[in-house]
Design a protein around this motif. Structure first.
Motif, PDB file in Angstrom:
ATOM      1  N   GLU A  27       0.816  -1.217   0.000  1.00 46.89           N
ATOM      2  CA  GLU A  27       0.000   0.000   0.000  1.00 46.89           C
ATOM      3  C   GLU A  27       0.852   1.270   0.000  1.00 46.89           C
ATOM      4  OE1 GLU A  27       0.374  -2.035   2.488  1.00 46.89           O
ATOM      5  OE2 GLU A  27       0.145  -1.080   4.460  1.00 46.89           O
ATOM      6  N   ARG A  28       2.123   1.139   0.281  1.00 47.39           N
ATOM      7  CA  ARG A  28       2.984   2.326   0.251  1.00 47.39           C
ATOM      8  C   ARG A  28       4.064   2.203  -0.817  1.00 47.39           C
ATOM      9  NH1 ARG A  28       4.747   3.843   6.228  1.00 47.39           N
ATOM     10  NH2 ARG A  28       5.796   5.518   5.080  1.00 47.39           N
ATOM     11  N   ASN A  29       3.932   1.224  -1.687  1.00 49.58           N
ATOM     12  CA  ASN A  29       4.917   1.058  -2.769  1.00 49.58           C
ATOM     13  C   ASN A  29       6.340   0.964  -2.253  1.00 49.58           C
ATOM     14  OD1 ASN A  29       3.350   0.938  -5.116  1.00 49.58           O
ATOM     15  ND2 ASN A  29       3.001   3.165  -4.994  1.00 49.58           N
ATOM     16  N   MET A  30       6.522   0.254  -1.173  1.00 51.51           N
ATOM     17  CA  MET A  30       7.875   0.154  -0.644  1.00 51.51           C
ATOM     18  C   MET A  30       8.120  -1.240  -0.073  1.00 51.51           C
ATOM     19  SD  MET A  30       7.611   2.321   2.926  1.00 51.51           S
ATOM     20  CE  MET A  30       6.860   1.542   4.371  1.00 51.51           C
ATOM     21  N   THR A  31       9.348  -1.472   0.338  1.00 50.16           N
ATOM     22  CA  THR A  31       9.675  -2.716   1.027  1.00 50.16           C
ATOM     23  C   THR A  31      10.266  -2.353   2.389  1.00 50.16           C
ATOM     24  OG1 THR A  31      11.792  -2.704  -0.118  1.00 50.16           O
ATOM     25  CG2 THR A  31      10.075  -4.140  -1.014  1.00 50.16           C
ATOM     26  N   GLN A  32      10.350  -3.395   3.223  1.00 47.57           N
ATOM     27  CA  GLN A  32      10.901  -3.203   4.565  1.00 47.57           C
ATOM     28  C   GLN A  32      11.927  -4.275   4.864  1.00 47.57           C
ATOM     29  OE1 GLN A  32       7.686  -3.495   7.394  1.00 47.57           O
ATOM     30  NE2 GLN A  32       7.684  -1.285   7.792  1.00 47.57           N
ATOM     31  N   VAL A  33      12.977  -3.873   5.559  1.00 49.36           N
ATOM     32  CA  VAL A  33      13.800  -4.853   6.242  1.00 49.36           C
ATOM     33  C   VAL A  33      13.172  -4.996   7.628  1.00 49.36           C
ATOM     34  CG1 VAL A  33      16.077  -5.405   7.167  1.00 49.36           C
ATOM     35  CG2 VAL A  33      15.875  -4.215   4.971  1.00 49.36           C
ATOM     36  N   THR A  34      12.675  -6.172   7.916  1.00 46.17           N
ATOM     37  CA  THR A  34      11.981  -6.382   9.192  1.00 46.17           C
ATOM     38  C   THR A  34      12.884  -7.178  10.126  1.00 46.17           C
ATOM     39  OG1 THR A  34      10.020  -7.345  10.236  1.00 46.17           O
ATOM     40  CG2 THR A  34      10.757  -8.397   8.219  1.00 46.17           C
ATOM     41  N   MET A  35      13.021  -6.675  11.349  1.00 48.37           N
ATOM     42  CA  MET A  35      14.028  -7.240  12.245  1.00 48.37           C
ATOM     43  C   MET A  35      13.495  -7.544  13.633  1.00 48.37           C
ATOM     44  SD  MET A  35      17.098  -4.611  11.472  1.00 48.37           S
ATOM     45  CE  MET A  35      15.882  -3.361  11.147  1.00 48.37           C
ATOM     46  N   ASN A  36      14.116  -8.499  14.260  1.00 56.65           N
ATOM     47  CA  ASN A  36      14.054  -8.623  15.705  1.00 56.65           C
ATOM     48  C   ASN A  36      15.455  -8.345  16.232  1.00 56.65           C
ATOM     49  OD1 ASN A  36      11.370  -9.199  16.141  1.00 56.65           O
ATOM     50  ND2 ASN A  36      11.651 -11.409  15.971  1.00 56.65           N
ATOM     51  N   LEU A  37      15.550  -7.361  17.106  1.00 55.44           N
ATOM     52  CA  LEU A  37      16.823  -7.113  17.781  1.00 55.44           C
ATOM     53  C   LEU A  37      16.746  -7.868  19.095  1.00 55.44           C
ATOM     54  CD1 LEU A  37      17.170  -3.280  17.092  1.00 55.44           C
ATOM     55  CD2 LEU A  37      17.933  -5.192  15.689  1.00 55.44           C
ATOM     56  N   THR A  38      17.497  -8.950  19.183  1.00 51.78           N
ATOM     57  CA  THR A  38      17.287  -9.872  20.298  1.00 51.78           C
ATOM     58  C   THR A  38      18.105  -9.518  21.540  1.00 51.78           C
ATOM     59  OG1 THR A  38      18.916 -11.381  19.357  1.00 51.78           O
ATOM     60  CG2 THR A  38      16.610 -11.781  18.802  1.00 51.78           C
ATOM     61  N   ASP A  39      19.065  -8.630  21.383  1.00 52.60           N
ATOM     62  CA  ASP A  39      19.759  -8.087  22.562  1.00 52.60           C
ATOM     63  C   ASP A  39      20.229  -6.674  22.228  1.00 52.60           C
ATOM     64  OD1 ASP A  39      21.293  -7.366  24.722  1.00 52.60           O
ATOM     65  OD2 ASP A  39      22.305  -9.299  24.909  1.00 52.60           O
ATOM     66  N   TYR A  40      19.374  -5.705  22.566  1.00 51.33           N
ATOM     67  CA  TYR A  40      19.673  -4.319  22.168  1.00 51.33           C
ATOM     68  C   TYR A  40      20.841  -3.744  22.949  1.00 51.33           C
ATOM     69  CZ  TYR A  40      16.968  -3.295  26.334  1.00 51.33           C
ATOM     70  OH  TYR A  40      16.522  -3.253  27.626  1.00 51.33           O
ATOM     71  N   THR A  41      21.228  -4.389  24.043  1.00 51.78           N
ATOM     72  CA  THR A  41      22.393  -3.869  24.772  1.00 51.78           C
ATOM     73  C   THR A  41      23.681  -4.205  24.022  1.00 51.78           C
ATOM     74  OG1 THR A  41      22.721  -5.862  26.123  1.00 51.78           O
ATOM     75  CG2 THR A  41      21.218  -4.190  26.996  1.00 51.78           C
ATOM     76  N   LYS A  42      23.617  -5.195  23.131  1.00 52.50           N
ATOM     77  CA  LYS A  42      24.815  -5.576  22.379  1.00 52.50           C
ATOM     78  C   LYS A  42      24.745  -5.212  20.904  1.00 52.50           C
ATOM     79  CE  LYS A  42      26.177  -8.988  25.740  1.00 52.50           C
ATOM     80  NZ  LYS A  42      25.507 -10.166  26.290  1.00 52.50           N
ATOM     81  N   THR A  43      23.553  -5.215  20.343  1.00 52.05           N
ATOM     82  CA  THR A  43      23.399  -4.700  18.978  1.00 52.05           C
ATOM     83  C   THR A  43      22.338  -3.616  19.030  1.00 52.05           C
ATOM     84  OG1 THR A  43      23.981  -6.861  18.028  1.00 52.05           O
ATOM     85  CG2 THR A  43      22.904  -5.278  16.574  1.00 52.05           C
ATOM     86  N   SER A  44      22.814  -2.378  19.038  1.00 51.81           N
ATOM     87  CA  SER A  44      21.915  -1.233  19.233  1.00 51.81           C
ATOM     88  C   SER A  44      21.098  -0.934  17.977  1.00 51.81           C
ATOM     89  CB  SER A  44      22.748  -0.017  19.609  1.00 51.81           C
ATOM     90  OG  SER A  44      21.911   1.110  19.757  1.00 51.81           O
ATOM     91  N   MET A  45      19.977  -0.253  18.175  1.00 52.57           N
ATOM     92  CA  MET A  45      19.109   0.111  17.058  1.00 52.57           C
ATOM     93  C   MET A  45      19.817   0.990  16.029  1.00 52.57           C
ATOM     94  SD  MET A  45      15.655   1.043  19.093  1.00 52.57           S
ATOM     95  CE  MET A  45      14.674   1.317  17.629  1.00 52.57           C
TER      96      MET A  45
END
Lengths: 297, 297
Positions: free
Chosen positions: A222-240
């Motif tokens: 509906e927005r003519n785009m794609t997404q990289v969809t993620m789960n960040l499973t430990d944000y203290t080690k891999t930050s947003m």
């Protein structure tokens, strides 16, 4: 007082009436607070976040799982997100005054009740897993709803609760306990899902990327785009910010731009503060400098 | 239960023994929480943040003001920050379950007690000001300690409490009530204070910049750099990222780089979340998506 967070995911992201009915048992209950629910049309999936007293949250979620089993027929379900049940996953996250073991026990109690009351086979996953190969949700769910008959024909895949037989409309359910996770999606100004998929592969752990990123690609038609969809499973080690900048950097290769991003559901304050600290180059700053940290103690 | 924040600034940023003595009355008191204190050598100034029950915070701060009056002799004070008293300013900020009027009353009570107990003349400022021209702290403090005799010779500048006569070592004090403010400094990789000063002028309200930025320039000699030092007086209207990006943009003109920044003292969560939301281009995100917001209610 102990506080648990629970984030059940239901396989209905389009029918608002059904969504309301599924969420209803989580409303207006003493000791249970419905924080957020969001249906995703492309995923055809509903992500709900509740917090509250452990036993009360568990009882309320048990009701919602029952409603979902009545309203959702997995034989007719289509959506871009992998799934194998009407209530697909249901993790408990220890938030305050409780241990991971407490959350695991809660997952087990719910699992037992779900199988006994609704006849839905239950797999325990992540920290609640009973075997190492059941820790990873993707492995547990492999083959999805359509592959459940085959899965149950393998004696290695006997469920943790219930019979080795799919529920005829509700499929199966994965119930678990885990650390907080951030569901984070980055928007790309391309309709080309191949590009989104290639970018997702560069950043995710399973194909050589960051240790605590799980990622895939989806179309947002509906927005003519794609997404990289993620789960960040430990944000203290891999930050947003690292996920965001890495996607931006990889997208350049294809002449594609990052248009923005979204957090699905609830996000811990600490993860967002770290993002600010990075972009502002903040020196000598930590959570104790945040007013609200001091109000909560 | 009402909670007030108080941020007294004392004119001592170098002598650690004196700093500890000034802060001592704010420690280990029931109902009072010392959040943060930081002496700045260049400013020769100590910024302290306490929160807690209004009356208890006020009583504890009154003690610290007494200690500062004993230990600090303004006749020998040198520092880069404008100041006119041993305890230079003391604002109250309503945080929870209290109104600005409550904070104003608290400022008045403290003002009365400071003048009566220590003989220090008191000016009420910002929301507690008794005349419009006393709202702005810079105006109240104009002429600094060295100009106090002249100030008191002007009948317009009779203090709100106490006699129109400076305390022979402690000078005067400004006590007030205000909205939360962020003390925010941005580091420049130049020793040239002229450049820092020119940049400060472009972003501050008083010379044509953003409405809610007060800014000046200081040398940070031990690091061979300068700083644009700011008060963001309404972060909901002038966000931190805007100040940061504006300084970066202006610095380019001089071939100067922004090396990072710092928040002095305590910062409200909302201000930092807004920074993250800007840099990540977050869609549909607000404070209700932050876990801690939901834990605090």
């Amino acid at each position: 007082m102990p506080i648990v967070q629970c984030v059940p995911n239901f396989s209905e992201g389009r029918d608002l009436e059904k969504i309301e009915k599924i969420v209803q048992p989580l409303r207006c209950k003493e000791g249970v607070k419905l924080l957020n629910y969001e249906g995703d049309k492309n995923y055809n999936r509903l992500v709900v976040t509740v917090i509250g007293e452990p036993k009360k949250v568990k009882d309320a979620v048990l009701e919602s799982i029952g409603v979902a089993a009545e309203l959702i027929d997995m034989n007719n379900h289509k959506g871009q997100h992998p799934r194998f049940g009407a209530t697909d996953v249901c993790p408990f996250i220890p938030i305050k005054d409780m241990t991971m073991d407490d959350a695991i026990n809660l997952a087990r109690e719910l699992g037992k009740e779900v199988s006994e009351r609704y006849g839905i086979p239950v797999f325990l996953y992540e920290n609640a897993a009973t075997k190492p190969e059941r820790e990873n949700l993707a492995t547990v769910r492999k083959g999805e709803y359509e592959g459940l008959d085959e899965k149950f024909s393998d004696s290695n895949w006997a469920p943790d609760f219930g019979e080795a037989k799919k529920h005829s409309t509700a499929g199966a359910i994965a119930i678990g306990a885990r650390r907080p996770l951030i569901a984070y999606n980055i928007n790309l100004d391309t309709k080309n899902i191949e590009i989104a998929s290639k970018i997702a592969k560069t950043i995710r752990h399973s194909s050589g990327g960051y240790r605590f990123i799980k990622a895939g690609a989806v179309e947002v038609s509906e927005r003519n785009m794609t997404q990289v969809t993620m789960n960040l499973t430990d944000y203290t080690k891999t930050s947003m910010y690292r996920a965001f900048e890495a996607v931006k950097m990889e997208a350049r290769r294809y002449g594609v731009n990052v248009m923005g991003s979204e957090i699905v559901g609830i996000c811990p304050m600490e993860a967002l503060i770290d993002v600010s600290a990075y972009y502002l180059g903040l020196e000598n700053f930590d959570l104790s400098n945040v007013l609200e940290t001091n109000l909560m103690e």
